[in-house]
Design a protein around this motif. Structure first.
Motif, PDB file in Angstrom:
ATOM      1  N   LEU A 228       0.807  -1.260  -0.118  1.00 45.27           N
ATOM      2  CA  LEU A 228      -0.058  -0.098   0.082  1.00 45.27           C
ATOM      3  C   LEU A 228       0.980   1.354   0.049  1.00 45.27           C
ATOM      4  O   LEU A 228       1.725   1.346   0.744  1.00 45.27           O
TER       5      LEU A 228
ATOM      6  N   ARG B 145      -1.247  -6.995 -14.924  1.00 43.48           N
ATOM      7  CA  ARG B 145      -1.975  -6.576 -13.777  1.00 43.48           C
ATOM      8  C   ARG B 145      -3.581  -6.975 -14.066  1.00 43.48           C
ATOM      9  O   ARG B 145      -4.125  -6.637 -15.217  1.00 43.48           O
TER      10      ARG B 145
ATOM     11  N   ALA C 119      -7.148  -5.369 -12.150  1.00 43.51           N
ATOM     12  CA  ALA C 119      -8.043  -4.672 -11.513  1.00 43.51           C
ATOM     13  C   ALA C 119      -9.431  -5.128 -11.117  1.00 43.51           C
ATOM     14  O   ALA C 119      -9.849  -6.071 -12.014  1.00 43.51           O
TER      15      ALA C 119
ATOM     16  N   PRO D 211      -3.578   6.329  -8.349  1.00 43.03           N
ATOM     17  CA  PRO D 211      -4.847   5.245  -7.792  1.00 43.03           C
ATOM     18  C   PRO D 211      -5.287   4.051  -8.756  1.00 43.03           C
ATOM     19  O   PRO D 211      -5.492   3.052  -8.427  1.00 43.03           O
ATOM     20  N   GLU D 212      -5.195   4.492  -9.924  1.00 46.58           N
ATOM     21  CA  GLU D 212      -5.873   3.754 -10.993  1.00 46.58           C
ATOM     22  C   GLU D 212      -4.818   2.623 -11.378  1.00 46.58           C
ATOM     23  O   GLU D 212      -4.978   1.607 -12.034  1.00 46.58           O
TER      24      GLU D 212
ATOM     25  N   THR E 169      -3.753   0.743  -8.925  1.00 45.16           N
ATOM     26  CA  THR E 169      -4.358  -0.346  -7.913  1.00 45.16           C
ATOM     27  C   THR E 169      -4.815  -1.585  -8.887  1.00 45.16           C
ATOM     28  O   THR E 169      -5.701  -1.729  -9.474  1.00 45.16           O
TER      29      THR E 169
ATOM     30  N   GLN F  69      -0.359  -7.906  -4.488  1.00 47.68           N
ATOM     31  CA  GLN F  69      -1.418  -6.742  -4.345  1.00 47.68           C
ATOM     32  C   GLN F  69      -0.670  -5.435  -4.466  1.00 47.68           C
ATOM     33  O   GLN F  69       0.364  -5.368  -3.761  1.00 47.68           O
TER      34      GLN F  69
ATOM     35  N   THR G 139      -1.816  -1.696  -4.069  1.00 44.94           N
ATOM     36  CA  THR G 139      -2.734  -0.571  -3.750  1.00 44.94           C
ATOM     37  C   THR G 139      -2.241   0.751  -3.436  1.00 44.94           C
ATOM     38  O   THR G 139      -1.321   1.172  -2.899  1.00 44.94           O
TER      39      THR G 139
ATOM     40  N   SER H 236      -3.466   4.536  -2.526  1.00 48.28           N
ATOM     41  CA  SER H 236      -4.423   5.545  -1.987  1.00 48.28           C
ATOM     42  C   SER H 236      -4.428   6.845  -2.552  1.00 48.28           C
ATOM     43  O   SER H 236      -3.206   7.334  -2.924  1.00 48.28           O
TER      44      SER H 236
END
Length: 119
Positions: A11, A38, A40, A87-88, A90, A114, A116, A118
């Motif tokens: 994160l 990736r 999403a 953020p996109e 993620t 993962q 992420t 923010s």
């Protein structure tokens, strides 16, 4: 058997950086290419970056100039340096390897890590 182990996800805040690693092991004597994809939530798995055995690289337009794919000296490891994360970005990031086999080229996938970002 071939195994791909990804690491480095986590994160981060928008604008931050992460460095993903993928270590390949097993019967990987003849590697054609390695790359990162990736996926999403609610979307298909898309190519992020690929590096061929000859050193050619290819990036998705959405990550070009922000992400850098590279191979370790041993050529059994591939990295994805991700800068200026948005953020996109993620998604679950998957390592992929294409191997030469007697019957053709076979693709193997890692378990995913993962990422992420923010806002």
């Amino acid at each position: 058997q071939v195994q791909l182990v990804e690491s480095g996800g986590g994160l981060v805040q928008a604008g931050g950086s992460l460095r993903l690693s993928c270590a390949a092991s097993g019967s990987i004597e003849r590697i054609n290419a390695m790359g990162w994809y990736r996926q999403a939530p609610g979307k298909q798995r898309d190519m992020v970056a690929i590096t061929s055995s000859g050193g050619t690289t290819n990036y998705a337009d959405s990550v070009k100039d922000r992400f850098t794919i590279s191979r370790g000296n041993a050529k059994d490891t591939v990295y994805l340096q991700m800068d200026s994360l948005k953020p996109e970005d993620t998604a679950v990031y998957y390592c992929k390897i294409d191997l030469y086999r007697s019957f053709g080229i076979v693709t193997y996938w890692g378990q995913g890590t993962q990422v992420t970002v923010s806002s």
